[in-house]
Design a protein around this motif. Structure first.
Motif, PDB file in Angstrom:
ATOM      1  N   PRO A  10     -21.563  12.291  41.985  1.00  7.88           N
ATOM      2  CA  PRO A  10     -21.226  12.604  40.584  1.00  7.88           C
ATOM      3  C   PRO A  10     -22.227  11.951  39.641  1.00  7.88           C
ATOM      4  O   PRO A  10     -22.874  10.960  40.003  1.00  7.88           O
ATOM      5  CB  PRO A  10     -19.828  11.995  40.401  1.00  7.88           C
ATOM      6  CG  PRO A  10     -19.682  11.005  41.499  1.00  7.88           C
ATOM      7  CD  PRO A  10     -20.587  11.406  42.623  1.00  7.88           C
ATOM      8  N   PHE A  11     -22.370  12.485  38.435  1.00 11.86           N
ATOM      9  CA  PHE A  11     -23.236  11.848  37.444  1.00 11.86           C
ATOM     10  C   PHE A  11     -22.636  10.501  37.065  1.00 11.86           C
ATOM     11  O   PHE A  11     -21.416  10.385  36.935  1.00 11.86           O
ATOM     12  CB  PHE A  11     -23.346  12.713  36.178  1.00 11.86           C
ATOM     13  CG  PHE A  11     -24.245  13.904  36.354  1.00 11.86           C
ATOM     14  CD1 PHE A  11     -25.596  13.822  36.056  1.00 11.86           C
ATOM     15  CD2 PHE A  11     -23.742  15.113  36.836  1.00 11.86           C
ATOM     16  CE1 PHE A  11     -26.435  14.922  36.231  1.00 11.86           C
ATOM     17  CE2 PHE A  11     -24.570  16.220  37.021  1.00 11.86           C
ATOM     18  CZ  PHE A  11     -25.925  16.119  36.714  1.00 11.86           C
ATOM     19  N   PRO A  12     -23.466   9.488  36.878  1.00  6.19           N
ATOM     20  CA  PRO A  12     -22.911   8.184  36.485  1.00  6.19           C
ATOM     21  C   PRO A  12     -22.270   8.273  35.100  1.00  6.19           C
ATOM     22  O   PRO A  12     -22.666   9.101  34.278  1.00  6.19           O
ATOM     23  CB  PRO A  12     -24.136   7.268  36.449  1.00  6.19           C
ATOM     24  CG  PRO A  12     -25.319   8.155  36.463  1.00  6.19           C
ATOM     25  CD  PRO A  12     -24.919   9.468  37.039  1.00  6.19           C
ATOM     26  N   LYS A  13     -21.325   7.413  34.860  1.00  7.33           N
ATOM     27  CA  LYS A  13     -20.606   7.411  33.571  1.00  7.33           C
ATOM     28  C   LYS A  13     -21.551   7.151  32.395  1.00  7.33           C
ATOM     29  O   LYS A  13     -21.292   7.562  31.275  1.00  7.33           O
ATOM     30  CB  LYS A  13     -19.507   6.332  33.572  1.00  7.33           C
ATOM     31  CG  LYS A  13     -18.340   6.657  34.497  1.00  7.33           C
ATOM     32  CD  LYS A  13     -17.306   7.531  33.775  1.00  7.33           C
ATOM     33  CE  LYS A  13     -16.235   8.093  34.704  1.00  7.33           C
ATOM     34  NZ  LYS A  13     -16.615   9.305  35.440  1.00  7.33           N
ATOM     35  N   THR A  14     -22.642   6.439  32.681  1.00  4.16           N
ATOM     36  CA  THR A  14     -23.581   6.076  31.611  1.00  4.16           C
ATOM     37  C   THR A  14     -24.625   7.163  31.340  1.00  4.16           C
ATOM     38  O   THR A  14     -25.522   6.969  30.515  1.00  4.16           O
ATOM     39  CB  THR A  14     -24.352   4.805  32.020  1.00  4.16           C
ATOM     40  OG1 THR A  14     -24.904   5.052  33.330  1.00  4.16           O
ATOM     41  CG2 THR A  14     -23.458   3.588  32.055  1.00  4.16           C
ATOM     42  N   PHE A  15     -24.547   8.271  32.057  1.00  4.94           N
ATOM     43  CA  PHE A  15     -25.589   9.300  31.945  1.00  4.94           C
ATOM     44  C   PHE A  15     -25.709   9.782  30.498  1.00  4.94           C
ATOM     45  O   PHE A  15     -24.705  10.091  29.849  1.00  4.94           O
ATOM     46  CB  PHE A  15     -25.260  10.482  32.863  1.00  4.94           C
ATOM     47  CG  PHE A  15     -26.404  11.422  33.072  1.00  4.94           C
ATOM     48  CD1 PHE A  15     -27.455  11.091  33.914  1.00  4.94           C
ATOM     49  CD2 PHE A  15     -26.433  12.655  32.426  1.00  4.94           C
ATOM     50  CE1 PHE A  15     -28.522  11.967  34.111  1.00  4.94           C
ATOM     51  CE2 PHE A  15     -27.489  13.534  32.614  1.00  4.94           C
ATOM     52  CZ  PHE A  15     -28.531  13.187  33.465  1.00  4.94           C
ATOM     53  N   LEU A  16     -26.945   9.813  30.014  1.00 10.57           N
ATOM     54  CA  LEU A  16     -27.175  10.212  28.616  1.00 10.57           C
ATOM     55  C   LEU A  16     -27.313  11.739  28.535  1.00 10.57           C
ATOM     56  O   LEU A  16     -28.386  12.289  28.783  1.00 10.57           O
ATOM     57  CB  LEU A  16     -28.446   9.535  28.082  1.00 10.57           C
ATOM     58  CG  LEU A  16     -28.404   8.012  27.958  1.00 10.57           C
ATOM     59  CD1 LEU A  16     -29.801   7.452  27.695  1.00 10.57           C
ATOM     60  CD2 LEU A  16     -27.433   7.590  26.850  1.00 10.57           C
ATOM     61  N   TRP A  17     -26.219  12.395  28.185  1.00 10.15           N
ATOM     62  CA  TRP A  17     -26.271  13.853  28.004  1.00 10.15           C
ATOM     63  C   TRP A  17     -26.828  14.106  26.610  1.00 10.15           C
ATOM     64  O   TRP A  17     -26.176  13.795  25.617  1.00 10.15           O
ATOM     65  CB  TRP A  17     -24.871  14.458  28.118  1.00 10.15           C
ATOM     66  CG  TRP A  17     -24.259  14.314  29.474  1.00 10.15           C
ATOM     67  CD1 TRP A  17     -23.348  13.388  29.866  1.00 10.15           C
ATOM     68  CD2 TRP A  17     -24.519  15.138  30.616  1.00 10.15           C
ATOM     69  NE1 TRP A  17     -23.024  13.568  31.183  1.00 10.15           N
ATOM     70  CE2 TRP A  17     -23.723  14.638  31.677  1.00 10.15           C
ATOM     71  CE3 TRP A  17     -25.339  16.251  30.863  1.00 10.15           C
ATOM     72  CZ2 TRP A  17     -23.721  15.208  32.951  1.00 10.15           C
ATOM     73  CZ3 TRP A  17     -25.332  16.816  32.129  1.00 10.15           C
ATOM     74  CH2 TRP A  17     -24.539  16.291  33.155  1.00 10.15           C
ATOM     75  N   GLN A 412     -29.105  16.715  39.621  1.00  8.92           N
ATOM     76  CA  GLN A 412     -28.023  16.025  40.339  1.00  8.92           C
ATOM     77  C   GLN A 412     -28.407  15.840  41.814  1.00  8.92           C
ATOM     78  O   GLN A 412     -28.164  14.777  42.396  1.00  8.92           O
ATOM     79  CB  GLN A 412     -26.731  16.842  40.210  1.00  8.92           C
ATOM     80  CG  GLN A 412     -25.508  16.077  40.646  1.00  8.92           C
ATOM     81  CD  GLN A 412     -24.227  16.876  40.436  1.00  8.92           C
ATOM     82  OE1 GLN A 412     -24.258  18.052  40.050  1.00  8.92           O
ATOM     83  NE2 GLN A 412     -23.095  16.247  40.711  1.00  8.92           N
ATOM     84  N   ALA A 413     -29.039  16.848  42.370  1.00  5.48           N
ATOM     85  CA  ALA A 413     -29.487  16.734  43.772  1.00  5.48           C
ATOM     86  C   ALA A 413     -30.549  15.635  43.895  1.00  5.48           C
ATOM     87  O   ALA A 413     -30.520  14.831  44.836  1.00  5.48           O
ATOM     88  CB  ALA A 413     -30.039  18.075  44.252  1.00  5.48           C
ATOM     89  N   ALA A 414     -31.461  15.584  42.940  1.00  6.77           N
ATOM     90  CA  ALA A 414     -32.505  14.546  42.987  1.00  6.77           C
ATOM     91  C   ALA A 414     -31.881  13.159  42.874  1.00  6.77           C
ATOM     92  O   ALA A 414     -32.318  12.214  43.532  1.00  6.77           O
ATOM     93  CB  ALA A 414     -33.515  14.767  41.861  1.00  6.77           C
ATOM     94  N   MET A 415     -30.849  13.043  42.043  1.00  4.30           N
ATOM     95  CA  MET A 415     -30.178  11.744  41.910  1.00  4.30           C
ATOM     96  C   MET A 415     -29.470  11.392  43.218  1.00  4.30           C
ATOM     97  O   MET A 415     -29.463  10.234  43.650  1.00  4.30           O
ATOM     98  CB  MET A 415     -29.183  11.783  40.744  1.00  4.30           C
ATOM     99  CG  MET A 415     -29.888  11.888  39.401  1.00  4.30           C
ATOM    100  SD  MET A 415     -28.774  12.221  38.032  1.00  4.30           S
ATOM    101  CE  MET A 415     -28.096  10.606  37.747  1.00  4.30           C
ATOM    102  N   THR A 416     -28.905  12.408  43.840  1.00  4.75           N
ATOM    103  CA  THR A 416     -28.266  12.184  45.144  1.00  4.75           C
ATOM    104  C   THR A 416     -29.322  11.772  46.177  1.00  4.75           C
ATOM    105  O   THR A 416     -29.065  10.941  47.049  1.00  4.75           O
ATOM    106  CB  THR A 416     -27.506  13.456  45.591  1.00  4.75           C
ATOM    107  OG1 THR A 416     -26.658  13.872  44.513  1.00  4.75           O
ATOM    108  CG2 THR A 416     -26.684  13.215  46.838  1.00  4.75           C
ATOM    109  N   ASP A 417     -30.527  12.322  46.035  1.00  5.13           N
ATOM    110  CA  ASP A 417     -31.643  11.921  46.916  1.00  5.13           C
ATOM    111  C   ASP A 417     -32.000  10.445  46.727  1.00  5.13           C
ATOM    112  O   ASP A 417     -32.583   9.826  47.601  1.00  5.13           O
ATOM    113  CB  ASP A 417     -32.923  12.707  46.569  1.00  5.13           C
ATOM    114  CG  ASP A 417     -32.846  14.184  46.930  1.00  5.13           C
ATOM    115  OD1 ASP A 417     -32.055  14.544  47.802  1.00  5.13           O
ATOM    116  OD2 ASP A 417     -33.600  14.970  46.318  1.00  5.13           O
TER     117      ASP A 417
END
Ligand code: BG6
Length: 480
Positions: A10-17, A412-417
């Motif tokens: 999942p995206f972290p809670k701090t992710f800057l959208w 999101q996939a790259a972050m999972t990587d």
């Protein structure tokens, strides 16, 4: 590796959208409140430099409507907003006495954002150099700019760093330098590769000097440059084409990214430039400065990838043959002599402006930055420029939703990587002036009622993508 949606972190809670813009493209009010003239104010007034001779004199009038625009950002639910400061609002002549009215404008904008809990991401330089510095000493071609740029940035740090946590030093140095000094399509309209490499080196010094000043000053927050990075692919497994891919990336991307992240130019490119007598003068003191200006993050502006074959051609025409009209298929094939020829990728679609659409390319870009530099990435631009149609107050833009959704899934996939991504700023929040493409190439979540020939009402309308991104943010990316 190939991942199923359910396997993604999942995206972290701090992710800057977030979402982004740049001063010249939105503000207008180009002569108000003591603002000085920038090189773009001057350049666009020369005939045939932009699509239908459009300029940013009024742009989308954000200068007078920023409260309305920020209210729309809050309604969308943005967590961050990236904007740039016009140097010539702060120093009308590029240096000297700071203009209080200019500082006040950005101070109010920052306060307005913070009132809605929107994190300001401030770009210090997004191409609008004060004309006075161009006239006085040739802008980026003089080392004097290092001091002036640092002083300008320091005023911003002193004034705003109590409220700003993210700073972008230079926006797309690779773009403003190559267009300004090699292709002649941006100010100052020069076409000279030797001058280009010299100006580029000075811009590197200015970038490092500002980052160094930020760190030395002990300001809170983080700083990094934004770079226009599109990975290159070899057309096929012909080793010559694979070599062309490596050469292209070294010349077009790592020539900048390596300097930012390591303080050193890639040796292979420098060696060739020396042979061709195009290399910039790099002193011992320069090396030290570059090494002391390493950023906290890399700002990634991602739009497309390139696909290349080897080139055997000897000469460079200097004509990129860009499609600035929005008539699909009108761009010409680019060739870097003896390096690579850019060809169509049979696996990928293109936009009406012939930009390749490649969501996996952003994952490849992120992975490359991670493995080469191990620095966090803030995605400072990504988006789709297309025609939009306002009908009965609505704009249906499923193409933009699809584009953004697919790119965010790959992020999101790259972050999972394992890539560290701080946030994502779409380009752009409202529609705005595209430097060379007028107003018809629209990027925003918010439609602005104007075109090349008339400012019309300048009213704002929410597109379908506005509501889509709102849901994405509300669910912290689960809705993707
Ligand atoms: C980036 C710039 O190069 O791409 C933006 O930082 C620009 O300022 C964006 O608008 C899209 O490019 P264009 O040419 O379609 O406006």
């Amino acid at each position: 590796m190939n991942m199923r949606h359910s396997e993604l972190d999942p995206f972290p809670k701090t992710f800057l959208w977030g979402s982004a813009s740049a001063a010249y493209q939105i503000e207008g009010a180009y002569q108000e409140d003591e603002k000085g003239i920038s090189v773009w104010d001057t350049f666009v007034k020369q005939p045939n430099t932009t699509f239908k001779n459009t300029d940013g004199d009024v742009a989308v009038d954000h200068y007078h409507r920023f409260k309305e625009d920020v209210a729309l950002m809050a309604e969308l639910g943005l967590k961050a907003y990236r904007f740039s400061i016009a140097w010539s609002r702060i120093f009308p002549n590029g240096k000297g006495q700071a203009n209080q009215a200019g500082l006040d404008f950005y101070s109010q904008l920052i306060d307005e954002l913070l009132a809605y809990n929107i994190e300001p991401i401030v770009t210090i330089y997004h191409w609008d150099l004060p004309q006075a510095l161009q006239d006085q000493y040739g802008g980026w071609e003089s080392r004097q700019i290092v001091e002036d740029f640092t002083r300008y940035a320091t005023i911003l740090f002193d004034t705003f760093s109590d409220r700003v946590n993210y700073w972008v030093s230079l926006n797309e140095q690779n773009v403003f330098i190559t267009h300004g000094y090699l292709l002649g399509t941006h100010p100052p309209g020069v076409r000279d590769s030797k001058r280009m490499f010299a100006a580029n080196h000075i811009a590197n010094l200015a970038n490092a000097s500002v980052i160094k000043a930020f760190k030395k000053g002990g300001y809170k927050g983080q700083i990094g440059p934004s770079f226009n990075y599109g990975p290159s692919y070899a057309f096929d497994s012909d080793p010559l084409n694979v070599l062309a891919k490596i050469d292209t990336e070294e010349l077009m991307s790592f020539f900048w990214l390596d300097v930012y992240a390591t303080g050193r130019y890639p040796r292979t490119v420098m060696k060739q430039l020396e042979k061709l007598k195009l290399a910039p003068v790099v002193t011992e003191a320069d090396q030290q400065l570059l090494a002391s200006g390493i950023p906290d993050f890399i700002g990634l502006n991602y739009y497309q990838t390139a696909t290349v074959k080897a080139s055997t051609n000897d000469s460079f025409s200097g004509d990129m043959g860009m499609n600035n009209s929005g008539k699909k298929g009108t761009s010409k094939e680019i060739e870097i002599p003896r390096v690579s020829k850019f060809v169509k990728n049979p696996y990928l679609e293109q936009t009406n402006w012939d930009w390749t659409i490649d969501p996996i390319g952003i994952r490849i870009a992120l992975r490359t930055i991670e493995s080469r530099y191990r620095l966090p990435v803030l995605i400072t631009e990504n988006g789709l420029g297309e025609y939009d149609k306002l009908e009965h107050g609505e704009i249906h833009d499923p193409y933009r939703i699809e584009y953004l959704q697919k790119h965010l899934q790959e992020i999101q996939a790259a972050m999972t990587d394992g890539v560290q991504v701080l946030g994502y700023c779409s380009w752009s929040f409202t529609d705005l002036l595209s430097w060379l493409n007028g107003y018809q190439k629209r990027y925003g979540f918010v439609y602005v009622d104007r075109d090349e020939t008339s400012e019309r009402t300048l009213n704002r309308y929410k597109k379908d993508s506005f509501y889509w991104y709102q849901k994405v943010i509300q669910t912290n990316g689960d809705y993707l």
